[in-house]
Design an enzyme around this catalytic site. Sequence first.
Site, PDB file in Angstrom:
ATOM      1  CG  HIS A  96      -1.845   1.143   1.325  1.00 10.15           C
ATOM      2  ND1 HIS A  96      -3.176   1.070   0.972  1.00 10.15           N
ATOM      3  CD2 HIS A  96      -1.654   2.429   1.729  1.00 10.15           C
ATOM      4  CE1 HIS A  96      -3.745   2.247   1.162  1.00 10.15           C
ATOM      5  NE2 HIS A  96      -2.845   3.091   1.618  1.00 10.15           N
ATOM      6  CD  GLU A  97       1.462   3.722   3.646  1.00 12.09           C
ATOM      7  OE1 GLU A  97       1.732   4.819   3.088  1.00 12.09           O
ATOM      8  OE2 GLU A  97       0.363   3.485   4.197  1.00 12.09           O
ATOM      9  CG  HIS A 128       0.095   6.134  -0.601  1.00  8.13           C
ATOM     10  ND1 HIS A 128      -0.907   6.846  -1.216  1.00  8.13           N
ATOM     11  CD2 HIS A 128      -0.506   5.470   0.430  1.00  8.13           C
ATOM     12  CE1 HIS A 128      -2.067   6.617  -0.586  1.00  8.13           C
ATOM     13  NE2 HIS A 128      -1.854   5.775   0.401  1.00  8.13           N
ATOM     14  CD  GLU A 185      -5.917   5.223   0.331  1.00  6.11           C
ATOM     15  OE1 GLU A 185      -4.954   6.006   0.504  1.00  6.11           O
ATOM     16  OE2 GLU A 185      -6.098   4.215   1.030  1.00  6.11           O
TER      17      GLU A 185
HETATM   18 CO    CO Z   1      -3.320   5.178   1.827  1.00  6.71          CO
END
Ligand code: CO
Length: 516
Positions: free
Chosen positions: A278-279, A282, A308
């Site tokens: 997830h990170e 980003h 996101e």
């Molecule tokens: Co996020």
Amino acid sequence: MTDGNEEHSEGGNGAPEPYDDLIERVHELANLNGVVEMLEWDMETYMPPKAHGDRGQQLATVQGTRHERFIDPQLGSYLDALQEESVNAQLDDAQRANVRAFGRDYERAVKLPSELVRELAKTKSTAIEAWLRAKKASDFSIFAPLLEKTFALKQRVAECIGYEEAPYDAHLDEYEPNMTIAELKPLFNDLRAKLVPIVETLVDAEFDPDLSVLRQPCPVPEQREFVTMLSRAMGYDYERGRLDETEHPFTIGANDDVRITTHYYEENIASAIFSTIHEAGHGLYQQGFLREHFRTPMAEPISLGIHESQSRLWENIIGRSERFWHHYYPKLQETFPSQFREVPLRDFHAAINHVEPSLIRIEADEVTYNLHILVRFDIERMLFEGEVEIQETPQVWNELMEKYLGITPPNDAKGVLQDVHWPTGLFGYFPTYALGNLYSVQFYNTAREEIDGLDAKIAAGELLPLKQWLNEHIHHPARMYFPNDLCERVTGQRLSTDPFIEYLKEKYSGIYGITL
Ligand code: CO
């Protein structure tokens, strides 16, 4: 850049002089921002525990300086000059986008009286403190007066910023530029109407994957090595970033210094795997801007929803797909032979896609997650429209949880008090999580049409073609467009719930062996 000679109206890059003047100051603000972010990163990672006082002072000084430099009327006069038609016509598209985007930020900042900014900052620290106590005691009444106060201040903010239709729009616009409640309400109502029956069907299916495979102890050093390998394979650049450990994972930084964090639990390897993916998603966005635009809005994220979408695309659409694990599961088995050698990929895949209505948003699966967001969105909307009072929020929360997810929180700690957003003064922020999920599927579907053999590439562990497609189509445009326009340019379609719902139906029909 400026030489003070009135006859020289052009700067070094062929842009009119006020543009160079503006950009010099925009760079300075970006540098101050970078300093703030590194102080914050250090505070969350390695700062000695007793250094909080020092750090608070440092941050207050740098942030105060940044704010003063930001609201300087001189910047307003550069912007005015650049909005003159004859001057504006001399700018190229990226320069015009920089002026437009920075102008938006500047307008927002100067509309807020300093007294209100100070009051917000002061209230935030007391509100967080009261919220922590309230959460510990599971007693909303401890937090209620501070939430009243925070909400009243946010109403004032909306009045200062201004809006066309609804006060809530003034807040939405901060995180998702140009998004309005008029667009969001029907979109989210539609999403809820389609999601609730899917969740009910999945619950009734009584499909019971063996979750204990994910609870086997896996030593942290090997977990670290494994997730570092995954993020590297995604194209996250460790020469321009690093991976550290915090309780709540986050991504921070810009340009050539974009840092991500994750967390490790020996008996929950999935947590490190998916929070790192997830990170890193980003992180790829933050690392993906064009170097020529560094330290300007054209190297800044367009919105939190689009941000996101990048993390969710990697975490859920890629990271929880069977295709992805086709290549990476044997590597997981190699790293943790005694834990996974005997576990078939099928079982592992079912376990990482387990769907179950639960109380806590951040632990929710990709099917139920958006319903948690809709609970929060509906409450925020009703608060701003005067349909509910602060005092009633715990009760409304529990009713909506029952209605959307079929479960009622046993107490406030597991209900209305679970998130840090409201104590921090973040209203209009939650919707961006659900928007990210919707955007992610639309982007991915388009990538799949445009990249030859994408499925086979992913099954072979080749993730870079997808990363490069995202760089080109989502990251490079930065703040050139509004989010909903970017979506339409890239995918040919406005944002809608259909692609996301279709994605869920196809995926979970396969896993559950039913027809959704
Ligand atoms: Co996020």
